[in-house]
Design a protein around this motif. Structure first.
Motif, PDB file in Angstrom:
ATOM      1  N   ALA A  73       0.831  -1.204   0.000  1.00 55.57           N
ATOM      2  CA  ALA A  73       0.000   0.000   0.000  1.00 55.57           C
ATOM      3  C   ALA A  73       0.867   1.256   0.000  1.00 55.57           C
ATOM      4  N   THR A  74       1.935   1.246   0.763  1.00 59.75           N
ATOM      5  CA  THR A  74       2.856   2.387   0.808  1.00 59.75           C
ATOM      6  C   THR A  74       3.481   2.612  -0.555  1.00 59.75           C
ATOM      7  N   VAL A  75       3.939   1.538  -1.180  1.00 58.84           N
ATOM      8  CA  VAL A  75       4.584   1.627  -2.495  1.00 58.84           C
ATOM      9  C   VAL A  75       3.591   2.109  -3.547  1.00 58.84           C
ATOM     10  N   ALA A  76       2.341   1.669  -3.444  1.00 61.17           N
ATOM     11  CA  ALA A  76       1.323   2.086  -4.423  1.00 61.17           C
ATOM     12  C   ALA A  76       1.148   3.603  -4.410  1.00 61.17           C
ATOM     13  N   GLU A  79       4.204   5.093  -6.100  1.00 60.38           N
ATOM     14  CA  GLU A  79       4.131   4.912  -7.556  1.00 60.38           C
ATOM     15  C   GLU A  79       3.148   5.908  -8.167  1.00 60.38           C
ATOM     16  N   ALA A  80       1.983   6.061  -7.536  1.00 59.46           N
ATOM     17  CA  ALA A  80       0.969   6.995  -8.042  1.00 59.46           C
ATOM     18  C   ALA A  80       1.494   8.432  -8.051  1.00 59.46           C
ATOM     19  N   ALA A  81       2.382   8.752  -7.111  1.00 53.20           N
ATOM     20  CA  ALA A  81       2.972  10.092  -7.041  1.00 53.20           C
ATOM     21  C   ALA A  81       4.137  10.267  -8.007  1.00 53.20           C
ATOM     22  N   GLY A  82       4.508   9.185  -8.702  1.00 54.33           N
ATOM     23  CA  GLY A  82       5.621   9.265  -9.646  1.00 54.33           C
ATOM     24  C   GLY A  82       6.990   9.271  -9.003  1.00 54.33           C
ATOM     25  N   LEU A  83       7.069   8.768  -7.762  1.00 56.55           N
ATOM     26  CA  LEU A  83       8.342   8.772  -7.044  1.00 56.55           C
ATOM     27  C   LEU A  83       9.104   7.464  -7.177  1.00 56.55           C
TER      28      LEU A  83
END
Length: 148
Positions: A73-76, A79-83
């Protein structure tokens, strides 16, 4: 303060004071960096990827003491933030290797520069030349403590 091996109370007081001072300095450095909407666990993941390089969700979860589902969930969010971005693991196509995006690397670099500029100004304005020399000696000792 001069300590001998038998001077447990003074050593304990020094340990306490050092922990408090390091914690305060860390907080002041954090205040200098704008984290946007990121949580500290998200920042910790970015820091891990920056220091250790690409990793799987499972490896990140293990390193940060989280369940893989929570790390997912943290990684998602990252990823959504483009980081962070993911790519298939060449050795195991079921796994995804996560790494920092170039824009994230730029943000980290800029954040470090802001914190280092702040710390440089603090050192130059609050410490004498002699104290700066003492600080350099203390940093050498702290490095030795941190590497053991």
């Amino acid at each position: 303060m001069s300590l001998t091996p038998d001077d447990g109370a003074d050593a304990l007081a020094l340990v306490h004071e050092l922990r408090v001072v390091i914690g305060r300095l860390k907080r002041r450095l954090r205040e200098q960096a704008y984290l946007g909407e990121l949580t500290w666990s998200q920042v910790a993941v970015l820091g891990h990827l920056d220091r250790e390089g690409p990793a799987t969700v499972t490896a990140l979860a293990r390193a940060e003491g989280m369940r893989p589902q929570s790390m997912g969930a943290t990684v998602a969010v990252l990823e959504a933030a483009g980081l962070v971005s993911g790519a298939p693991d060449p050795r195991d196509g079921r796994q995804t290797i996560l790494s920092l995006t170039e824009s994230c690397r730029d943000l980290i670099k800029a954040g470090r520069a802001v914190r280092e500029d702040w710390l440089l100004r603090e050192i130059q304005t609050k410490l004498s030349a002699e104290e700066i020399g003492q600080l350099a000696a203390a940093v050498a000792l702290l490095k030795r403590l941190g590497s053991s």
